[in-house]
Design an enzyme around this catalytic site. Structure first.
Site, short mmCIF file in Angstrom:
data_model
loop_
_atom_site.label_atom_id
_atom_site.label_comp_id
_atom_site.label_asym_id
_atom_site.label_seq_id
_atom_site.Cartn_x
_atom_site.Cartn_y
_atom_site.Cartn_z
N SER A 12 -2.77 -2.62 5.89
CA SER A 12 -4.17 -2.80 6.54
C SER A 12 -5.24 -2.05 6.16
O SER A 12 -5.09 -0.96 5.43
CB SER A 12 -4.11 -2.75 8.33
OG SER A 12 -3.03 -3.51 8.64
N LYS B 128 12.16 10.46 10.69
CA LYS B 128 11.74 9.27 10.51
C LYS B 128 12.78 7.95 11.05
O LYS B 128 13.71 7.91 10.22
CB LYS B 128 11.07 8.93 9.09
CG LYS B 128 9.90 9.90 8.79
CD LYS B 128 9.34 9.36 7.42
CE LYS B 128 8.09 9.99 7.16
NZ LYS B 128 7.26 9.37 6.19
N ARG C 176 0.79 -1.06 -0.02
CA ARG C 176 0.01 -0.03 -0.07
C ARG C 176 0.93 1.06 -0.02
O ARG C 176 1.82 1.50 1.05
CB ARG C 176 -1.09 0.01 1.21
CG ARG C 176 -2.11 1.16 1.03
CD ARG C 176 -2.87 1.25 2.41
NE ARG C 176 -2.13 1.90 3.10
CZ ARG C 176 -1.93 1.28 4.48
NH1 ARG C 176 -2.39 0.36 5.08
NH2 ARG C 176 -1.15 2.06 5.27
N GLU D 72 7.70 0.52 11.34
CA GLU D 72 6.26 0.75 10.67
C GLU D 72 5.48 0.86 12.07
O GLU D 72 5.66 0.62 13.07
CB GLU D 72 6.16 -0.62 9.98
CG GLU D 72 7.15 -0.97 8.81
CD GLU D 72 6.94 0.12 7.97
OE1 GLU D 72 5.86 0.56 7.49
OE2 GLU D 72 7.90 0.37 7.13
N GLY D 73 3.96 1.07 11.56
CA GLY D 73 3.03 1.01 12.33
C GLY D 73 2.49 2.36 12.80
O GLY D 73 1.45 2.27 13.44
N ARG E 81 -7.72 8.05 4.77
CA ARG E 81 -7.66 7.92 6.22
C ARG E 81 -7.50 9.59 6.50
O ARG E 81 -6.73 10.42 5.87
CB ARG E 81 -6.63 7.34 6.72
CG ARG E 81 -6.72 5.89 6.76
CD ARG E 81 -5.57 5.02 7.12
NE ARG E 81 -4.37 5.12 6.22
CZ ARG E 81 -3.16 5.05 6.38
NH1 ARG E 81 -2.61 4.61 7.87
NH2 ARG E 81 -2.21 5.45 5.50
N GLU F 85 4.89 6.97 2.23
CA GLU F 85 5.56 5.97 2.47
C GLU F 85 5.14 4.78 1.64
O GLU F 85 3.80 4.84 1.14
CB GLU F 85 5.87 5.31 4.08
CG GLU F 85 4.37 4.99 4.60
CD GLU F 85 4.53 4.57 5.81
OE1 GLU F 85 5.56 4.20 6.45
OE2 GLU F 85 3.41 4.18 6.58
N LYS G 225 12.45 2.76 5.59
CA LYS G 225 12.73 4.19 5.27
C LYS G 225 13.86 4.35 4.44
O LYS G 225 14.01 5.31 4.01
CB LYS G 225 12.63 4.93 6.46
CG LYS G 225 11.27 4.73 7.27
CD LYS G 225 10.09 5.41 6.58
CE LYS G 225 8.75 5.20 7.13
NZ LYS G 225 8.39 3.72 7.41
N ASN H 67 4.06 0.65 2.15
CA ASN H 67 3.88 -0.58 3.15
C ASN H 67 4.00 -1.77 2.58
O ASN H 67 3.06 -1.86 1.63
CB ASN H 67 2.68 -0.43 3.92
CG ASN H 67 2.56 0.67 4.97
OD1 ASN H 67 3.14 0.89 5.98
ND2 ASN H 67 1.74 1.78 4.69
N1 GSH Z 1 -1.96 -5.89 13.20
C1 GSH Z 1 -2.76 -4.92 12.68
C2 GSH Z 1 -3.47 -5.37 11.51
O1 GSH Z 1 -3.19 -6.64 10.96
O2 GSH Z 1 -4.39 -4.71 10.90
C3 GSH Z 1 -2.13 -3.49 12.45
C4 GSH Z 1 -1.13 -3.68 11.31
C5 GSH Z 1 -0.64 -2.38 11.04
O3 GSH Z 1 -0.67 -1.40 11.84
N2 GSH Z 1 -0.30 -2.04 9.69
C6 GSH Z 1 0.38 -0.78 9.19
C7 GSH Z 1 -1.01 -0.20 8.33
O4 GSH Z 1 -1.35 -0.51 7.48
C8 GSH Z 1 1.31 -1.18 8.36
S1 GSH Z 1 2.81 -1.60 9.13
N3 GSH Z 1 -1.54 0.84 9.12
C9 GSH Z 1 -2.61 1.75 8.70
C10 GSH Z 1 -3.26 2.41 9.81
O5 GSH Z 1 -3.11 2.04 10.84
O6 GSH Z 1 -3.94 3.30 9.37
#
Ligand code: GSH
Length: 473
Positions: free
Chosen positions: A150, A363, A124, A367-368, A449, A143, A304, A145
């Protein structure tokens, strides 16, 4: 752009429409466990979302759409280029334990030889619209991903919620303009194809997940799409892999007696996800014949440091030779990215950022969401580490200034109030390579988002942003 002015300031209308919106979200299955509820499996609430869709200019939307397949190709090219990864991450792995650990596993499996020639990427790429000095909107990548990208599941259900809200508000013409969006299906089809290429109808797909997943329904959307295609899915943690998984002589991965065709990681993207045993479990999976989404090289391609290196002249060009148009589309989305490696260049950038901290984002290799530093914090940290090699575990990026808009962010257990917001647009891509053949290279949908301006950083999982739907004009 002041599109929903009539609604936004109608204080009598808002609570009523918000209640309708929340029920629509519950009905459509836009669900998450809230922080408060995360330990009790029987408590569920709606995932946070905006009351109204946010405007995205069509030129921006089309540009992000068009470049996704290019980014899929680029990530894949990086993942196959050991020399590039080694050189690019050399300074980072000296100071960043997490990247170093990933890299060690990467080297180890390369040395042993890869057991699987099918690669599945679910990426993504996230962007903001920068207004620049003259106010012209420009698509800028935040970035990409490459692991656990997710919200493809929930966002597939969010459009219906916003359509309903607009209908209720008497805006059916606007409702009809909201684009259909189903990354959930595209992601599931990608996993299904990888499973098929693995070539055993008895084998299962493992969703590698955490102990408590607040975002479980997002995962279930994809999981259930697989079940409807007669593909069996099991959910397991690193701990389960450590205790119960094994490889046979052919390096086929077995989990409690079941052969595993695909491991889809929704965990494993940050240091907190690992202890000694979890690292061993990760290594076992990487060594195995199962298709990994992503494999360790693809995860490293999303760091990064790699992103920063790509912005250097000639780098993307060398990674994607004879694809000049793709390279130009990719480059057009880059913003200023700077290395803080030891040496003169890095020292110059550190000094510039300390002198003008508002211009940059600092940065780390994480991630996360929620890890970046801005303004005063950025300045203080750089002053502390400016002469230490630790600084090379960070990169510096130009700060993007997006247009703000007003909206209501609906979040369980939170009061209803209007907020000044900024939005981040993401596009999902699915990529499958078998040996040298590209089997799938697709764009499968988008994710918008939105968050209040006071939050510089953080996504939905971090409890900062909320789900939105683009109103493309
Ligand atoms: N473990 C959870 C899942 O599987 O949904 C969270 C995973 C997560 O934080 N993914 C990040 C993401 O796409 C990429 S490493 N975050 C988007 C957001 O939180 O808005």
């Amino acid at each position: 752009l002041a599109l929903w002015e009539d609604v936004l300031h109608n204080e009598q209308l808002i609570p009523e429409v918000a209640a309708i919106a929340v029920d629509a979200a519950l009905l459509e299955g836009v669900l998450m466990r809230t922080k408060e509820d995360s330990n009790s499996s029987d408590v569920v609430n709606y995932a946070p979302f905006t009351l109204l869709p946010s405007v995205v200019p069509s030129t921006i939307f089309e540009q992000a759409y068009a470049v996704q397949q290019d980014f899929n190709l680029l990530v894949d090219a990086i993942s196959q280029n050991a020399e590039f990864l080694e050189r690019t991450l050399a300074s980072t792995i000296k100071v960043d334990d997490f990247t170093a650990h990933l890299f060690k596993i990467y080297k180890q499996v390369l040395k042993e030889g890869l057991a699987q020639s099918v690669f599945l990427g679910i990426n993504r790429s996230d962007y903001m619209v920068d207004l620049g000095a003259d106010g012209t909107p420009a698509l800028k990548q935040i970035e990409i991903n490459t692991i656990a990208a997710s919200f493809g599941g929930l966002t597939s259900r969010t459009t219906a919620v916003h359509r309903h809200i607009l209908n209720v508000l008497g805006k059916s013409k606007e409702a009809s303009k909201l684009l259909d969006n189903n990354p959930c299906k595209g992601i599931a089809l990608g996993i299904a194809k990888a499973w098929e290429l693995y070539g055993s109808t008895r084998a299962v797909v493992v969703f590698l997940v955490a102990d408590t997943e607040r975002n479980i329904f997002d995962q279930r959307c994809i999981e259930n799409e697989l079940w409807t295609r007669n593909i069996r899915v099991i959910r397991r943690r690193f701990e389960d892999v450590f205790e119960k998984a094994s490889l046979d002589n052919d390096r086929r991965l077995y989990m409690e007696g079941q052969e595993v065709a695909v491991v889809y990681y929704r965990e494993g993207y940050m240091p907190e996800n690992y202890n000694k045993q979890n690292w061993e479990a990760r290594l076992l999976i990487e060594r195995s014949k199962a298709v990994k989404c992503p494999d360790i090289a693809t995860q490293l391609a999303g760091t990064k440091k790699v992103q920063q290196e790509l912005s250097q002249p000639g780098v993307v060009e060398r990674l994607l030779p004879s694809r000049a148009e793709a390279v130009a589309r990719i480059r057009a989305t880059f913003t200023g990215l700077y290395s803080l490696d030891m040496g003169e260049e890095g020292a110059k950038m550190v000094a510039m950022a300390i002198a003008d901290p508002e211009r940059y984002v600092l940065k780390p290799q994480r991630e996360g969401g929620g890890n970046n530093l801005y303004g005063e914090e950025l300045k203080q940290l750089l002053e502390k580490i400016k002469d230490s090699p630790e600084r090379s575990s960070y990169i510096l990026m130009d700060k993007i200034t997006p247009r703000t808009s007003m909206n209501y962010l609906l979040r369980a257990h939170s009061p209803l109030k209007i907020s000044e917001c900024i939005s981040e647009l993401g596009f999902f891509g699915v990529f499958i390579r078998q040996g040298k053949d590209i089997v799938v290279n697709k764009h499968v949908g988008h994710l918008l988002r939105t968050k209040a301006v006071e939050h510089a950083d953080g996504g939905v999982a971090a409890g900062v942003a909320v789900l939105d739907t683009p109103y493309v004009i």
